[in-house]
Design an enzyme around this catalytic site. Sequence first.
Site, short mmCIF file in Angstrom:
data_model
loop_
_atom_site.label_atom_id
_atom_site.label_comp_id
_atom_site.label_asym_id
_atom_site.label_seq_id
_atom_site.Cartn_x
_atom_site.Cartn_y
_atom_site.Cartn_z
N SER A 7 0.85 -1.19 0.00
CA SER A 7 0.00 0.00 0.00
C SER A 7 0.88 1.23 0.00
O SER A 7 1.62 1.49 0.95
CB SER A 7 -0.90 0.03 1.23
OG SER A 7 -1.44 1.33 1.37
N HIS A 32 -0.84 -1.24 -4.43
CA HIS A 32 -2.14 -0.88 -3.89
C HIS A 32 -2.20 0.63 -3.72
O HIS A 32 -1.43 1.22 -2.95
CB HIS A 32 -2.33 -1.59 -2.55
CG HIS A 32 -3.67 -1.41 -1.93
ND1 HIS A 32 -4.76 -2.18 -2.26
CD2 HIS A 32 -4.10 -0.55 -0.97
CE1 HIS A 32 -5.81 -1.81 -1.53
NE2 HIS A 32 -5.44 -0.81 -0.74
N ASP A 34 -4.35 3.73 -2.58
CA ASP A 34 -5.49 4.11 -1.75
C ASP A 34 -5.99 5.50 -2.12
O ASP A 34 -5.28 6.49 -1.96
CB ASP A 34 -5.09 4.09 -0.28
CG ASP A 34 -4.98 2.68 0.26
OD1 ASP A 34 -5.96 1.91 0.12
OD2 ASP A 34 -3.92 2.34 0.82
N MET A 36 -8.74 8.31 -1.30
CA MET A 36 -9.68 8.74 -0.25
C MET A 36 -10.17 10.15 -0.54
O MET A 36 -9.37 11.01 -0.94
CB MET A 36 -8.99 8.72 1.12
CG MET A 36 -8.33 7.39 1.46
SD MET A 36 -7.71 7.39 3.14
CE MET A 36 -6.77 5.87 3.15
N HIS A 65 -7.82 1.17 -4.83
CA HIS A 65 -8.83 1.00 -3.77
C HIS A 65 -9.53 2.34 -3.55
O HIS A 65 -8.97 3.26 -2.94
CB HIS A 65 -8.10 0.52 -2.50
CG HIS A 65 -9.00 0.36 -1.30
ND1 HIS A 65 -8.50 0.20 -0.02
CD2 HIS A 65 -10.36 0.32 -1.18
CE1 HIS A 65 -9.51 0.08 0.83
NE2 HIS A 65 -10.65 0.16 0.16
N MET A 67 -11.85 4.63 -1.79
CA MET A 67 -12.61 4.89 -0.56
C MET A 67 -13.27 6.25 -0.76
O MET A 67 -12.89 7.25 -0.15
CB MET A 67 -11.66 4.87 0.65
CG MET A 67 -11.23 3.46 1.02
SD MET A 67 -9.75 3.42 2.05
CE MET A 67 -8.50 3.52 0.78
N MET A 136 -11.85 -5.71 4.46
CA MET A 136 -11.06 -4.76 5.26
C MET A 136 -10.79 -5.35 6.64
O MET A 136 -11.71 -5.83 7.31
CB MET A 136 -11.80 -3.43 5.43
CG MET A 136 -11.93 -2.57 4.17
SD MET A 136 -10.36 -2.10 3.40
CE MET A 136 -9.54 -1.20 4.72
N GLY A 141 -9.32 4.30 6.09
CA GLY A 141 -9.01 5.71 6.32
C GLY A 141 -7.55 5.99 6.62
O GLY A 141 -7.02 7.00 6.20
N GLY A 143 -3.41 4.24 7.51
CA GLY A 143 -2.48 3.13 7.64
C GLY A 143 -2.06 2.97 9.10
O GLY A 143 -2.37 3.81 9.93
N GLY A 144 -1.38 1.88 9.38
CA GLY A 144 -0.78 1.69 10.69
C GLY A 144 -1.71 1.30 11.81
O GLY A 144 -1.35 1.41 12.99
N ASP A 174 -6.78 -6.12 3.79
CA ASP A 174 -6.14 -4.79 3.80
C ASP A 174 -6.29 -4.17 5.18
O ASP A 174 -7.41 -3.93 5.63
CB ASP A 174 -6.83 -3.93 2.72
CG ASP A 174 -6.25 -2.53 2.61
OD1 ASP A 174 -5.17 -2.27 3.19
OD2 ASP A 174 -6.88 -1.70 1.94
N GLY A 175 -5.15 -3.92 5.82
CA GLY A 175 -5.14 -3.25 7.12
C GLY A 175 -4.48 -4.11 8.18
O GLY A 175 -4.99 -5.17 8.52
N GLY A 176 -3.34 -3.65 8.66
CA GLY A 176 -2.67 -4.36 9.74
C GLY A 176 -2.04 -5.69 9.33
O GLY A 176 -1.73 -6.52 10.19
N SER A 197 2.42 -0.24 6.15
CA SER A 197 3.50 0.04 7.09
C SER A 197 4.47 -1.14 7.23
O SER A 197 5.67 -0.93 7.43
CB SER A 197 2.96 0.47 8.45
OG SER A 197 1.75 -0.16 8.75
C1 DX5 Z 1 -6.57 1.86 4.94
C2 DX5 Z 1 -5.99 1.52 3.60
C3 DX5 Z 1 -4.90 0.54 3.65
C4 DX5 Z 1 -3.70 0.98 4.46
C5 DX5 Z 1 -3.06 -0.23 5.05
O1 DX5 Z 1 -7.74 2.54 4.77
O2 DX5 Z 1 -6.99 0.99 2.75
O3 DX5 Z 1 -4.52 0.14 2.34
O4 DX5 Z 1 -2.77 1.68 3.71
O5 DX5 Z 1 -2.00 0.17 5.83
P1 DX5 Z 1 -1.32 -0.79 6.89
O6 DX5 Z 1 -0.79 -1.97 6.12
O7 DX5 Z 1 -0.25 0.05 7.47
O8 DX5 Z 1 -2.37 -1.19 7.87
ZN ZN Z 2 -6.41 0.03 0.88
#
Ligand code: DX5
Ligand code: ZN
Length: 218
Positions: A7, A32, A34, A36, A65, A67, A136, A141, A143-144, A174-176, A197
């Site tokens: 990402s 990826h 993102d 937003m 992606h 959002m 998700m 919204g 990262g991290g 996606d996420g964490g 991250s």
């Molecule tokens: C969050 C994004 C993710 C995000 C993931 O809304 O859609 O793609 O960048 O970041 P990590 O891998 O740090 O959780």
């Molecule tokens: Zn994403």
Amino acid sequence: MIKISPSILSCDYAKMGEEFKRMKQCGADWLHIDVMDGHFVPNITLGAPLVKCLRKCSDLVFDVHLMISDPQKYIPDFAKAGADVITFHLESDGDPAKTIDLIRSLGCVPAIALKPATPAEKVFPYLDKLGMVLVMTVEPGFGGQSFMYDMMPKVEAVRKEADSRGLSLDIQVDGGVNLQTAKTCIEAGANVLVAGSAVFGSPDPKDTILKLRTAAER
Ligand code: DX5
Ligand code: ZN
């Protein structure tokens, strides 16, 4: 086949083109991206003009992606800019079947994302028309954030339904996602891992990507 989609939300925005090239050298399969809008989620990132410029820097799959509240309005721009996979949220505006058809008509692969509160069953009516479902594993919204293990039954449910229909659907998480959580994702049935991250924060992204890819074997 497991695919790793770093990402770029976590990359250095001042040198994005170089970061895209670096990710290819590190073994990424997809990138990826993102998007937003500050409305569907409380954060703003980037738009189609930037994707168009970045397209010149990489031949990897652009995994966009969205959002954003009104995906149908902007999908043609992202397709023209060079998106390959376009993911929109089931919770966004517009008839999902029409949004899927729009994405396909523009030559891209359609995918639907589900926020944590949206049950797996909501995507079932569209499964046959999709190339991918994104489950998700954080609130979209930022990262991290911490990985939500309680999303794994949702991944399992989507995989089970796809298998029962004989569909070779990609399932993305996606996420964490990191070296601690990747194995759980793959075991639940995910095959496309997004990691922001974990990859960009790593001192050795190449090693991290390899370890994410082989997480299920360890
Ligand atoms: C969050 C994004 C993710 C995000 C993931 O809304 O859609 O793609 O960048 O970041 P990590 O891998 O740090 O959780
Ligand atoms: Zn994403």
